[in-house]
Every structure is written in structure tokens, then in C-alpha cells.
Scaffold this motif. Structure first.
Motif, mmCIF file in Angstrom:
data_model
loop_
_atom_site.group_PDB
_atom_site.id
_atom_site.type_symbol
_atom_site.label_atom_id
_atom_site.label_comp_id
_atom_site.label_asym_id
_atom_site.label_seq_id
_atom_site.Cartn_x
_atom_site.Cartn_y
_atom_site.Cartn_z
ATOM 1 N N ASN A 55 37.388 49.139 39.462
ATOM 2 C CA ASN A 55 37.759 50.684 39.852
ATOM 3 C C ASN A 55 39.544 50.901 40.280
ATOM 4 O OD1 ASN A 55 35.182 52.141 39.388
ATOM 5 N ND2 ASN A 55 34.869 51.054 41.188
ATOM 6 N N ALA A 56 40.800 50.294 39.540
ATOM 7 C CA ALA A 56 41.869 50.288 40.310
ATOM 8 C C ALA A 56 42.738 51.062 39.131
ATOM 9 C CB ALA A 56 42.616 48.583 39.976
ATOM 10 N N GLY A 57 42.694 50.636 37.722
ATOM 11 C CA GLY A 57 42.973 51.200 36.905
ATOM 12 C C GLY A 57 44.347 50.727 36.505
ATOM 13 N N GLY A 58 44.762 51.222 34.918
ATOM 14 C CA GLY A 58 46.380 51.262 35.337
ATOM 15 C C GLY A 58 46.404 49.627 34.843
ATOM 16 N N GLY A 59 44.758 49.069 34.017
ATOM 17 C CA GLY A 59 45.018 47.313 33.358
ATOM 18 C C GLY A 59 44.429 46.641 34.230
ATOM 19 N N ALA A 60 44.753 46.943 35.652
ATOM 20 C CA ALA A 60 44.203 46.050 36.652
ATOM 21 C C ALA A 60 43.054 45.333 36.486
ATOM 22 C CB ALA A 60 44.960 46.882 37.742
ATOM 23 N N ASP A 61 41.875 46.568 36.172
ATOM 24 C CA ASP A 61 39.891 46.261 36.607
ATOM 25 C C ASP A 61 40.296 44.455 35.174
ATOM 26 O OD1 ASP A 61 40.589 47.842 37.573
ATOM 27 O OD2 ASP A 61 39.102 49.387 36.297
ATOM 28 N N GLY A 62 39.752 43.457 35.742
ATOM 29 C CA GLY A 62 38.586 42.688 34.764
ATOM 30 C C GLY A 62 38.372 41.606 36.237
ATOM 31 N N ARG A 63 38.426 40.499 34.866
ATOM 32 C CA ARG A 63 37.902 39.306 35.973
ATOM 33 C C ARG A 63 39.038 38.183 35.796
ATOM 34 N NH1 ARG A 63 32.392 35.179 35.359
ATOM 35 N NH2 ARG A 63 32.950 33.696 37.376
ATOM 36 N N PHE A 64 39.789 37.355 36.534
ATOM 37 C CA PHE A 64 40.534 36.616 36.592
ATOM 38 C C PHE A 64 40.280 35.379 37.079
ATOM 39 C CE2 PHE A 64 41.594 41.230 36.591
ATOM 40 C CZ PHE A 64 42.752 40.807 35.102
ATOM 41 N N GLU A 65 40.488 34.269 36.476
ATOM 42 C CA GLU A 65 41.026 32.918 36.756
ATOM 43 C C GLU A 65 41.828 32.212 37.153
ATOM 44 O OE1 GLU A 65 38.008 31.849 37.234
ATOM 45 O OE2 GLU A 65 36.419 33.421 36.156
ATOM 46 N N LEU A 66 41.775 31.951 38.151
ATOM 47 C CA LEU A 66 43.229 30.921 39.125
ATOM 48 C C LEU A 66 42.761 29.828 38.999
ATOM 49 C CD1 LEU A 66 46.521 31.851 40.116
ATOM 50 C CD2 LEU A 66 44.898 32.559 41.993
ATOM 51 N N ASP A 67 43.636 29.251 39.081
ATOM 52 C CA ASP A 67 44.124 27.067 39.932
ATOM 53 C C ASP A 67 45.709 27.535 40.536
ATOM 54 O OD1 ASP A 67 41.068 26.017 38.675
ATOM 55 O OD2 ASP A 67 41.974 27.306 36.944
#
Length: 153
Positions: A55-67
């Protein structure tokens, strides 16, 4: 030689042997430190986070992996996200800690965005939820930008 003299000499010899054998083995041969276990190595343990934004909008939604160390993964700004986490990491402090109960927070609403961060950071498990429901929560979110997307500016 009398029996008493023999016993005294024998007792003295036994005492010397006992005293010599009482010297700890450490004094004779130095001990090496224990071997490093894989789980003790930072590189083996790694810093890995999964960030889920809704619900952030503007393409910020999603699931992201970070190492981190080195910075990589599907996070849109892996280098910046690792840098903000490195800057916010303090010995004895939980960078993902919730707002303390009873905190006085401004009654402002930052929108419906939520985030859930899981994984491992600095060798500790992470399971933290974020929203923008009041001033304290907005500040908590904003301190972790760009790990969390920048919103409301």
C-alpha cells in the motif's frame, strides 16, 4: 636409620612429587584458542533481509531481498539500504525495535503503507513490522529510508 627418619624422608619425597604433579598442564604447554565455527563468522552468517512493502503506491510495493557485505539482491537500492542499516546499528540497541509503549506521538497519519522486514542483521534474527499510523511510526519508518521506501515528501 630409624623408622621415623625413613618415614620423614619418604614423606618429603612424596610431597615433592605431589607438588610437582600439582602444576597445571597449562603452565607446561600453552593452549590454543578454540577453532572458529562457521556460525561465528560474519561472512558465513551474513546480513540478509526480506522487505515486504504494501500500500505504498508509486511502484514501491513488493517483496525485496537484500544481502549486505557485499550489497546485492532485488532491493531497488541495495547499497543505500545496507548503508542506512550499517549507520543505524549500535551495540546493545535494536535498530528494528518497535515504538516503546506509552510513547507520546503526534496524531498525524502518514498513509496506509505497511512494511514487514524479516531475516538476519548483525547476527540477530529480525521480524519487524512498520506502518505510518502516527508521528512516532512515521519517524521510525523514515529513519530506515532507503531500506523502506521514501513516502510522503
Amino acid at each position: 636409620m630409624s623408622q621415623v627418619t625413613r618415614l620423614l624422608l619418604l614423606a618429603g619425597s612424596v610431597g615433592s612429587v605431589v607438588a610437582a604433579s600439582a602444576v597445571p598442564a597449562v603452565a607446561v604447554s600453552p593452549l590454543a584458542p578454540p577453532p572458529v565455527r562457521d556460525e561465528d563468522r560474519t561472512a558465513a552468517r551474513g546480513d540478509h533481509l526480506t522487505v515486504t512493502v504494501r500500500n505504498a503506491g508509486g511502484g514501491a510495493d513488493g517483496r525485496f531481498e537484500l544481502d549486505c557485505h557485499p550489497s546485492e539482491g532485488s532491493h531497488p537500492d541495495a547499497g543505500g539500504a545496507c548503508a542506512v542499516m550499517d549507520r543505524s546499528t549500535r551495540w546493545g540497541k535494536d535498530g528494528f525495535a518497535p515504538v516503546p509503549k506509552g510513547s507520546m506521538c503526534t496524531m498525524q497519519y502518514g498513509g496506509p503503507a505497511t512494511a514487514h522486514v524479516t531475516g538476519t542483521w548483525a547476527g540477530r534474527p529480525v521480524d519487524a513490522r512498520f506502518d505510518r499510523s502516527n508521528g512516532c511510526e512515521i519517524g521510525r519508518w523514515d529513519r530506515l529510508v532507503p531500506l523502506l521506501p521514501q513516502l510522503g515528501r
